[in-house]
Write a protein that holds these residues in place. Sequence first.
Motif, PDB file in Angstrom:
ATOM      1  N   ILE A 153       0.852  -1.190   0.000  1.00  0.00           N
ATOM      2  CA  ILE A 153       0.000   0.000   0.000  1.00  0.00           C
ATOM      3  C   ILE A 153       0.890   1.245   0.000  1.00  0.00           C
ATOM      4  O   ILE A 153       1.801   1.365   0.805  1.00  0.00           O
ATOM      5  CB  ILE A 153      -0.927   0.000   1.237  1.00  0.00           C
ATOM      6  CG1 ILE A 153      -1.868  -1.217   1.204  1.00  0.00           C
ATOM      7  CG2 ILE A 153      -1.730   1.307   1.305  1.00  0.00           C
ATOM      8  CD1 ILE A 153      -2.816  -1.270   0.016  1.00  0.00           C
ATOM      9  N   ASP A 154       0.636   2.141  -0.927  1.00  0.00           N
ATOM     10  CA  ASP A 154       1.355   3.416  -0.950  1.00  0.00           C
ATOM     11  C   ASP A 154       0.833   4.258   0.212  1.00  0.00           C
ATOM     12  O   ASP A 154      -0.373   4.533   0.283  1.00  0.00           O
ATOM     13  CB  ASP A 154       1.100   4.124  -2.291  1.00  0.00           C
ATOM     14  CG  ASP A 154       1.971   5.360  -2.453  1.00  0.00           C
ATOM     15  OD1 ASP A 154       2.090   6.130  -1.478  1.00  0.00           O
ATOM     16  OD2 ASP A 154       2.527   5.556  -3.546  1.00  0.00           O
ATOM     17  N   PRO A 155       1.706   4.664   1.120  1.00  0.00           N
ATOM     18  CA  PRO A 155       1.207   5.374   2.309  1.00  0.00           C
ATOM     19  C   PRO A 155       0.695   6.785   2.008  1.00  0.00           C
ATOM     20  O   PRO A 155       0.110   7.417   2.879  1.00  0.00           O
ATOM     21  CB  PRO A 155       2.438   5.427   3.229  1.00  0.00           C
ATOM     22  CG  PRO A 155       3.613   5.285   2.318  1.00  0.00           C
ATOM     23  CD  PRO A 155       3.163   4.473   1.144  1.00  0.00           C
ATOM     24  N   ALA A 156       0.895   7.284   0.788  1.00  0.00           N
ATOM     25  CA  ALA A 156       0.583   8.688   0.521  1.00  0.00           C
ATOM     26  C   ALA A 156      -0.509   8.919  -0.514  1.00  0.00           C
ATOM     27  O   ALA A 156      -0.942  10.054  -0.710  1.00  0.00           O
ATOM     28  CB  ALA A 156       1.856   9.420   0.077  1.00  0.00           C
ATOM     29  N   VAL A 157      -0.946   7.858  -1.193  1.00  0.00           N
ATOM     30  CA  VAL A 157      -1.845   8.090  -2.340  1.00  0.00           C
ATOM     31  C   VAL A 157      -3.135   7.285  -2.195  1.00  0.00           C
ATOM     32  O   VAL A 157      -3.106   6.101  -1.857  1.00  0.00           O
ATOM     33  CB  VAL A 157      -1.139   7.697  -3.665  1.00  0.00           C
ATOM     34  CG1 VAL A 157      -2.028   8.013  -4.863  1.00  0.00           C
ATOM     35  CG2 VAL A 157       0.203   8.419  -3.802  1.00  0.00           C
ATOM     36  N   VAL A 158      -4.253   7.941  -2.443  1.00  0.00           N
ATOM     37  CA  VAL A 158      -5.535   7.235  -2.504  1.00  0.00           C
ATOM     38  C   VAL A 158      -6.164   7.458  -3.881  1.00  0.00           C
ATOM     39  O   VAL A 158      -5.796   8.383  -4.598  1.00  0.00           O
ATOM     40  CB  VAL A 158      -6.533   7.709  -1.415  1.00  0.00           C
ATOM     41  CG1 VAL A 158      -6.005   7.397  -0.029  1.00  0.00           C
ATOM     42  CG2 VAL A 158      -6.855   9.192  -1.572  1.00  0.00           C
ATOM     43  N   ASP A 159      -7.095   6.588  -4.237  1.00  0.00           N
ATOM     44  CA  ASP A 159      -7.787   6.764  -5.521  1.00  0.00           C
ATOM     45  C   ASP A 159      -8.984   7.708  -5.336  1.00  0.00           C
ATOM     46  O   ASP A 159      -9.191   8.250  -4.252  1.00  0.00           O
ATOM     47  CB  ASP A 159      -8.191   5.409  -6.119  1.00  0.00           C
ATOM     48  CG  ASP A 159      -9.260   4.698  -5.315  1.00  0.00           C
ATOM     49  OD1 ASP A 159      -9.867   5.331  -4.407  1.00  0.00           O
ATOM     50  OD2 ASP A 159      -9.516   3.512  -5.580  1.00  0.00           O
ATOM     51  N   ARG A 160      -9.752   7.883  -6.395  1.00  0.00           N
ATOM     52  CA  ARG A 160     -10.847   8.872  -6.317  1.00  0.00           C
ATOM     53  C   ARG A 160     -11.950   8.473  -5.341  1.00  0.00           C
ATOM     54  O   ARG A 160     -12.824   9.275  -5.039  1.00  0.00           O
ATOM     55  CB  ARG A 160     -11.442   9.086  -7.717  1.00  0.00           C
ATOM     56  CG  ARG A 160     -12.078   7.843  -8.289  1.00  0.00           C
ATOM     57  CD  ARG A 160     -12.712   8.117  -9.646  1.00  0.00           C
ATOM     58  NE  ARG A 160     -12.795   6.878 -10.409  1.00  0.00           N
ATOM     59  CZ  ARG A 160     -13.693   6.641 -11.337  1.00  0.00           C
ATOM     60  NH1 ARG A 160     -14.573   7.572 -11.638  1.00  0.00           N
ATOM     61  NH2 ARG A 160     -13.699   5.500 -11.981  1.00  0.00           N
ATOM     62  N   PHE A 161     -11.912   7.204  -4.898  1.00  0.00           N
ATOM     63  CA  PHE A 161     -12.900   6.776  -3.899  1.00  0.00           C
ATOM     64  C   PHE A 161     -12.337   6.863  -2.481  1.00  0.00           C
ATOM     65  O   PHE A 161     -12.988   6.458  -1.524  1.00  0.00           O
ATOM     66  CB  PHE A 161     -13.338   5.337  -4.176  1.00  0.00           C
ATOM     67  CG  PHE A 161     -13.773   5.112  -5.597  1.00  0.00           C
ATOM     68  CD1 PHE A 161     -14.887   5.770  -6.098  1.00  0.00           C
ATOM     69  CD2 PHE A 161     -13.070   4.258  -6.434  1.00  0.00           C
ATOM     70  CE1 PHE A 161     -15.285   5.576  -7.411  1.00  0.00           C
ATOM     71  CE2 PHE A 161     -13.469   4.066  -7.744  1.00  0.00           C
ATOM     72  CZ  PHE A 161     -14.574   4.732  -8.234  1.00  0.00           C
ATOM     73  N   GLY A 162     -11.082   7.334  -2.390  1.00  0.00           N
ATOM     74  CA  GLY A 162     -10.455   7.426  -1.075  1.00  0.00           C
ATOM     75  C   GLY A 162      -9.792   6.124  -0.634  1.00  0.00           C
ATOM     76  O   GLY A 162      -9.376   6.004   0.517  1.00  0.00           O
ATOM     77  N   ILE A 163      -9.688   5.159  -1.544  1.00  0.00           N
ATOM     78  CA  ILE A 163      -9.082   3.871  -1.186  1.00  0.00           C
ATOM     79  C   ILE A 163      -7.574   3.934  -1.447  1.00  0.00           C
ATOM     80  O   ILE A 163      -7.151   4.286  -2.556  1.00  0.00           O
ATOM     81  CB  ILE A 163      -9.699   2.725  -2.031  1.00  0.00           C
ATOM     82  CG1 ILE A 163     -11.233   2.743  -1.925  1.00  0.00           C
ATOM     83  CG2 ILE A 163      -9.122   1.379  -1.605  1.00  0.00           C
ATOM     84  CD1 ILE A 163     -11.934   1.782  -2.877  1.00  0.00           C
TER      85      ILE A 163
END
Lengths: 194, 570
Positions: free
Chosen positions: B436-446
Amino acid sequence: MSENNVSRRTMLRNVALAASLGGLPADAAQHVHNAAAEDKKATGVYKPKLFTPHEFTTLASLSETIIPGARAAGAAEFIDLLAAHNDELAAIFTGGIAWLDREMLRRHNTPDYVGAKPGQQTALLDLIAYRKNDSPELGPGIRFFEWARKMAADAYYTSKAGIAELGYKGNAGMTEFKIPREAIDYAMKKSELA
Amino acid sequence: MLQVIRSPNVHDVVVIGSGAGGGTVVHVLTGLGVNVTLIEAGPMLNPAKDFKEHMWPHQVGHRGAGDAAEQYFDKQQWGYFNAPNGYWDIEGEPYTTVPGTTFKWFRSRVIGGRTNHYGRISLRFADYDFKPYSTDGLGDDWPITYEDIAPYYDKAETFIGVTGTKENIRSAPDGIFQTPPDPRVHEILVKHACDGLKIPCIPSRMAMLTKPLNGRAACHYCGQCGRGCVTASNYSSSQVQIFPAMKTGRVQVITNAMARELITDGTGKVVAVSYIDKNTRTEKQVRCRSVVVAASACESARLLLNSKSARHANGLANSSGVIGRYLTDSVGFGLSGRIPALEGLPKHDSDGFGGMHMYIPWWEYAKKNKEFPRGYHVEIGGGFRMPQLGMTHGSCRRHEGYGPSLKQKIAGDYGVTVSLAGRGEMIPNQHTYCEIDPAVVDRFGIPVLRFSFRWTEHEVRQARHMQATFQEIIQKMGGTVSGLANPEREGEGISIGGTIIHELGTVRMGNDPNSSALNAYCQAHDAKNLFVADAAPFVSNPDKNPTLTITALAWRTAEYLAEELKKGNV
């Protein structure tokens, strides 16, 4: 030209036959009919979406010289359609045509490429059609010609005429897959593998 | 405040993902009378509307380039005429890579997933493939043997339909086969060249029908399997498993539902699946007795890693810490050659299957002191293909010039090239994983995945072996190799990680809960009602395309789950 229509009919017949053995769903049959109907769509006179009439005429003429038959195969229409939605492509072609015109003016004092004599046109094309002539002077023309050539070829060889010229016999469907014996014998004999 | 909508009733089994794994689980469970809820991140598929089978390039103004000429600028996500199901980049759903490494992740978002388009090469793993560590000391053995999975290969082949012939080759175990189609001319040449080199070349094993099966028509040989087949004459989980299962009334399908997290209770059991309803961008939960994660190897790893709780601090089913590690892709390397024996060949329809009719299984499995571990198989390409954009670019560049002489050369190039593509086994290494990238989420916040990928000397030596072998075969056919690349250069020689789309191993199975996430039935060691049914459980990535084994393993997992449900164990 009619060959693709013939093979399309053959394909439809074969798909129908294959389906009758397995049961083709009604919506799938409709898909086949829709695909066939697409073929018959009428095409009116094309109005360029991006190019000026001068640019469009130049492109049609240049495409035809590069790949005879490309004009009728809609090469200029194809490039115009794509360039109208892609700025990078638009710049390549409008810039390339302007370069051709300016080069004709410089060399022969003719106002543009299409207005030049056929011999003057081919004299320039004979230079820019080969990478070995690359130079600061010809570089832009050589790079433009590569684009014009590959897109004229794409337009022609994906047209009915181009497909027929290559001799592609497929997209027809078969009930049983068979390769002509003469084709196998031809290649085996020529390969000396037998 | 976020309002989460929870389902009032408890679903027996929730399956996440509808590809080869999820589709098989749905088929098997509904067949056994179990009610299933299927969650798919993409839309429903309508083959009659979505497939572009039999279309000519000139039937569309852009001829297949895409509305904005994407194909000319390497920006096309997926071929215009191909089944509409996959992306290298999804807007708003990024993934990242560790600096200095390259990995490409192909994701599908539609009912049927990648099975709508895949190559349908259907190869059983060999007996020794389940014991890689015992064989050469690298990697780990599987917790199951060939004998454990063989009955499920039988069931899978019988149900989906696979062509092939009995050959008695240890690296390519025989199965239950339909009669294969005849070879094409170039394939006959390759076969003869291989005979001379003592390399086996046999009818390929393809999930395509030469005889009708379960109401599906036999192939009509248009060569366009990758576009999706309106007569369902090839295997796709959508047409062959999910649509028929929907007719039983035992499956509820929820589309455009992006799984976010598995919710557990105090005992560690999964009690609900949380997902984003993409239509409304709201979070919903379906409560469940059991869950089968089949979202594709890396997406399944992501979901489990994102399912954190006080009890599962490293993610669900991850007390061993193995989730995301042991990622591999197949080693890919290709070479083509011009074959003079094919010049002037009488034109004929060589469409056939959408794929090869003959292939080369690995042959040096018994050889001692090989220059690299494991092996590869070889896929054969050639024939008179339907002209498409780009087909003549090589000819244009090679011949240059213009006018009638160029046209003549282009016509002379048509159908005279044979291509050979190696697909080989990669050994898992510590530099290749996802997390899991600790800094990036997708457009759903995942939170999104971050990849690290590295080939080692094992794979590079294998690519060199492929190059030498392919040169030999092409020369034996009297051909000349075109465009010899450096096998070590990623992208030019050996493939870029992920691009063969055989990524797997990220939630591996094993007998030891300290070094594996799942047991021999792909059931989580840490959560008895959690199963994984895609390629994530694979312990190794043998030189056989993974889909048939995904199907067989998922079949076995589904039968086990049905039994456990009946016994009240989950």
